[in-house]
Design an enzyme around this catalytic site. Structure first.
Site, short mmCIF file in Angstrom:
data_model
loop_
_atom_site.label_atom_id
_atom_site.label_comp_id
_atom_site.label_asym_id
_atom_site.label_seq_id
_atom_site.Cartn_x
_atom_site.Cartn_y
_atom_site.Cartn_z
N LYS A 10 0.82 -1.22 0.00
CA LYS A 10 0.00 0.00 0.00
C LYS A 10 0.85 1.27 0.00
O LYS A 10 0.47 2.27 -0.59
CB LYS A 10 -0.93 -0.01 1.21
CG LYS A 10 -2.04 -1.04 1.13
CD LYS A 10 -2.90 -1.00 2.40
CE LYS A 10 -3.71 -2.25 2.60
NZ LYS A 10 -4.96 -2.33 1.86
N GLU A 70 -2.83 6.61 8.01
CA GLU A 70 -3.62 7.43 7.10
C GLU A 70 -4.63 8.23 7.89
O GLU A 70 -5.15 7.75 8.90
CB GLU A 70 -4.39 6.49 6.17
CG GLU A 70 -4.29 6.82 4.72
CD GLU A 70 -4.88 5.71 3.87
OE1 GLU A 70 -4.13 5.14 3.06
OE2 GLU A 70 -6.08 5.42 4.02
N HIS A 96 -14.46 -3.29 8.00
CA HIS A 96 -13.72 -3.04 6.77
C HIS A 96 -13.83 -4.17 5.75
O HIS A 96 -13.06 -4.25 4.81
CB HIS A 96 -12.25 -2.73 7.04
CG HIS A 96 -12.09 -1.60 8.01
ND1 HIS A 96 -12.60 -0.36 7.77
CD2 HIS A 96 -11.51 -1.54 9.23
CE1 HIS A 96 -12.34 0.44 8.79
NE2 HIS A 96 -11.69 -0.25 9.70
N ARG A 121 -6.37 -7.95 -9.76
CA ARG A 121 -7.01 -9.25 -9.99
C ARG A 121 -8.50 -9.01 -10.18
O ARG A 121 -8.96 -7.88 -10.11
CB ARG A 121 -6.82 -10.12 -8.74
CG ARG A 121 -7.30 -9.37 -7.49
CD ARG A 121 -7.38 -10.24 -6.27
NE ARG A 121 -7.51 -9.45 -5.06
CZ ARG A 121 -8.64 -8.93 -4.59
NH1 ARG A 121 -9.77 -9.10 -5.27
NH2 ARG A 121 -8.67 -8.24 -3.48
P1 ADP Z 1 -7.94 -3.85 2.40
O1 ADP Z 1 -6.78 -3.96 1.46
O2 ADP Z 1 -7.74 -4.66 3.65
O3 ADP Z 1 -9.26 -4.10 1.75
P2 ADP Z 1 -8.30 -1.01 2.17
O4 ADP Z 1 -7.14 -0.11 2.24
O5 ADP Z 1 -8.87 -1.31 0.84
O6 ADP Z 1 -7.92 -2.35 2.92
O7 ADP Z 1 -9.45 -0.47 3.10
C1 ADP Z 1 -10.58 -1.25 3.42
C2 ADP Z 1 -11.72 -0.37 3.91
O8 ADP Z 1 -11.31 0.41 5.04
C3 ADP Z 1 -12.20 0.64 2.92
O9 ADP Z 1 -13.16 0.10 2.07
C4 ADP Z 1 -12.77 1.73 3.79
O10 ADP Z 1 -14.05 1.38 4.23
C5 ADP Z 1 -11.89 1.71 4.99
N1 ADP Z 1 -10.84 2.73 4.88
C6 ADP Z 1 -9.64 2.58 4.29
N2 ADP Z 1 -8.93 3.71 4.36
C7 ADP Z 1 -9.68 4.61 5.01
C8 ADP Z 1 -9.51 5.98 5.41
N3 ADP Z 1 -8.38 6.62 5.17
N4 ADP Z 1 -10.51 6.57 6.07
C9 ADP Z 1 -11.66 5.92 6.34
N5 ADP Z 1 -11.87 4.65 6.01
C10 ADP Z 1 -10.92 3.98 5.35
#
Ligand code: ADP
Length: 614
Positions: free
Chosen positions: A116, A200, A235, A297
């Site tokens: 990431k 973040e 999440h 993917r």
């Molecule tokens: P993963 O790779 O585990 O799926 P992500 O980075 O895609 O993780 O984040 C998963 C979820 O977490 C997102 O869909 C969102 O709901 C929440 N999320 C991620 N980053 C943020 C953020 N900066 N602020 C608020 N919610 C977040």
């Protein structure tokens, strides 16, 4: 076009890929572990190769075994599905080195987007808007805490190697940071073998918007519009839809164009998803949507895109991997109606969403016009503790969002699975939530209102009475109480709890010994109550059993301690997740067998709570 394909996956996605491959006349080869010898994907493929023990790290995650299986079966190409090895660049490289076709992006594209922190750095350089945060190398806890303070709470700690919602912690205040970091790193090491994290800014009123992109080997990249996956639990996506509610044409154009730029920046080939997070506090606005990550993917939720575009994304993948051009140009793609998908999990919402395992003695999924089911199991199949508990995806399409939502709800209502528990009733409640109905969901909805959604429904009085009548003989059976001249009240066991039901009319000529009631996405078992206690379930007696094999990682109580209903007793790590086991009622810890660090089997007695009043 390739002539044969090995699918390096299991469950619904393996079955999904096999379906399209067959339609295209491609010979399909499944791989399977011990636990999956009788799995649906094995039965659906033309051939199947055994690749080892049940644990995924000894079978589905061992690249050499997969490649050996491809060689042995003469497969020309490998489709990785999602999860497992799908985003493993070293594996993709090994597949290519073995002279096989890899149904996926170039290994370098996977690597570029794999972690990431590296991906965000690249996107910032490519001019794609990203959420503010700390991406640095210095992983010292004190430094990370300091950076979190600079960003400003609330913050999210994310494992750079994380995925599927694992390895993420929301921290609301500085004093919680150290604990959250330790827990996040522990999960990240266990799940991904990499404890590195980034921090973040936590976006308030966050909505999860993602764009389906596709690239070919001629340098063309198109998008297939957006999906909204804002309804999440911890999440993890629960219900996904396409298009996104409230997305106007200009915002769509801006977000989808950014997604195409992101894909072009990594020279992308095949199916990919660019995930964005949007601040939805004032609707969707192009200047409040930030890149989160790219999944290199096919996604779990790809069917909603297929339903609104009329395209088969697996076919696109196979064509592109075979060296063909993208089947459609951007101008030829358009949105037709609305589609929604619900993920059906073998889990028990009323018990903190603990995975539920066992034989699917009953497995029926609802059907409707515009409905589609993608599943990896069948009636009689085993749900094992070894893999992801998602057993099916229910997808509904309609001209409008409301129609798709109603159809999906109908499908869930008509689904009946037993004795394995599912989240169907929870999904029905989520679909009916006023915020979801209005299309204004943010990712925190289930966190706020989830408890009410997770409450088990009750069977209706009519269903209960019908079932009770089928269990009693026309003459009064012993144990029936005569309360009034025309009233008969009999005792039954409903899911292990004693209930009294007032009967009417004569009973059945051939009474059943037990009956299942299926309603509102849930199934209950009703049995006659016997004074000798046979059929008496464990439920309600205070014994805390291990719901699945796993490892005790923390014990929060001591023997003799008074506890209140819902109080955390211990933490079990199973299926790579941490599960809290809690006190079922107020009482005292009469017995404590659980020891931190111990490996436990399913149904092992971990503790016993005794009610204080007794
Ligand atoms: P993963 O790779 O585990 O799926 P992500 O980075 O895609 O993780 O984040 C998963 C979820 O977490 C997102 O869909 C969102 O709901 C929440 N999320 C991620 N980053 C943020 C953020 N900066 N602020 C608020 N919610 C977040």
């Amino acid at each position: 076009m390739i002539k044969s394909l090995l699918i390096a996956n299991r469950g619904e996605i393996a079955c999904r890929v096999i379906r399209t491959a067959r339609r295209l006349g491609i010979r399909t080869i499944a791989v399977y572990s011990d636990a999956d010898a009788n799995a649906l994907h094995v039965r659906s493929a033309d051939e199947a190769v055994h690749i080892g023990p049940s644990a995924a790290r000894e079978s589905y995650l061992v690249g050499e075994k997969i490649i050996a299986a491809a060689k042995q079966s003469g497969a020309e190409a490998i489709h990785p599905g999602y999860g497992f090895l799908s985003e493993n660049a070293a594996f993709a490289e090994a597949v290519l080195d073995a002279g096989l076709v890899w149904v996926g992006p170039k290994p370098a594209s996977i690597t570029a987007m794999g972690l990431k922190d590296a991906a965000k750095t690249l996107m910032i350089a490519a001019g794609v808007p990203c959420t503010p945060g700390y991406l640095g190398e210095n992983q010292d806890p004190a430094n990370l805490a300091n950076e979190a303070g600079k960003i400003g709470y609330p913050v999210l700690i994310k494992a750079v190697a994380g995925g599927g919602g694992k390895g993420m912690r929301l921290v609301e205040a500085a004093e919680d940071f150290a604990d959250a970091l330790a827990s996040c790193q522990r999960e990240a090491s266990a799940s991904f073998g990499n404890a590195h994290v980034l921090i973040e800014k936590y976006i308030l009123s966050p909505r999860h918007i993602e764009v389906q992109v596709f690239g070919d080997s001629f340098g063309q990249v198109v998008h297939l519009f957006e999906r909204d996956c804002s309804l999440q639990r911890r999440h993890q996506k629960v219900i996904e839809e396409a298009p996104a509610p409230g997305m106007d044409a200009a915002t769509r154009e801006a977000v989808c164009a950014a997604a195409v730029r992101a894909a072009q920046a990594v020279d992308y080939e095949g199916a990919g998803t660019i995930e964005f997070i949007a601040d939805g506090s004032e609707g969707l606005r192009a200047d409040r949507i930030w890149f989160m990550e790219m999944n290199t993917r096919l996604q779990v939720e790809h069917p909603v895109t297929e339903e609104i575009t009329g395209q088969d994304l697996v076919e696109w993948q196979l064509r592109v991997a075979s060296g063909e051009k993208l089947p459609k140009t951007q101008e030829e793609l358009s949105i037709n109606g609305w589609a929604m998908e619900a993920r059906l999990y073998a889990e028990d919402p009323a018990k903190g969403f603990l995975p539920s395992i066992g034989t699917l003695e009953l497995f029926e999924l609802g059907k409707t016009e515009g409905g589609r089911v993608d599943t990896g199991v069948y009636e009689g199949a085993e749900v094992s503790p070894f893999y992801d508990p998602m057993i099916a995806k229910l997808i509904a399409h309609g001209d409008t969002r409301d129609l798709a939502r109603e159809r999906l709800s109908d499908m869930l209502h008509d689904s009946a699975v037993w004795p394995v528990r599912t989240n169907a009733a929870f999904l029905i409640n989520a679909l009916a939530h006023p915020d979801f109905a209005a299309g204004t969901v943010d990712t925190g909805l289930i966190g706020r209102d989830g408890e009410a959604m997770a409450t088990d429904p009750e069977p209706s009085a009519e269903m209960l009475l019908d079932a009770a009548m089928a269990l009693v003989a026309p003459t009064l059976a012993p144990g029936f109480r005569l309360n009034a001249p025309d009233r008969r009240v009999a005792s039954f066991l409903l899911d292990g709890e004693r209930v009294e039901i007032e009967l009417d009319g004569p009973g059945s000529d051939e009474p059943e010994t037990s009956i299942l009631i299926a309603e509102s996405g849930k199934v209950w078992q009703l049995q006659p109550w016997r004074e000798d206690g046979t059929g008496h379930g464990h439920a309600g007696d205070g014994t805390i059993l291990s719901p699945m094999p796993g490892k005790i990682i923390a014990v929060e109580v001591i023997e003799g301690q008074a506890v209140t209903k819902g109080q955390k007793l211990l933490t079990l790590e199973a299926m790579k997740m941490e599960h809290s086991l809690t006190a079922p009622f107020d009482g005292v810890v009469a017995e404590l067998k659980a020891v931190a660090g111990a490996q436990v089997q399913v149904e092992a007695v971990l503790a016993r709570i005794e009610a204080l009043t007794e």
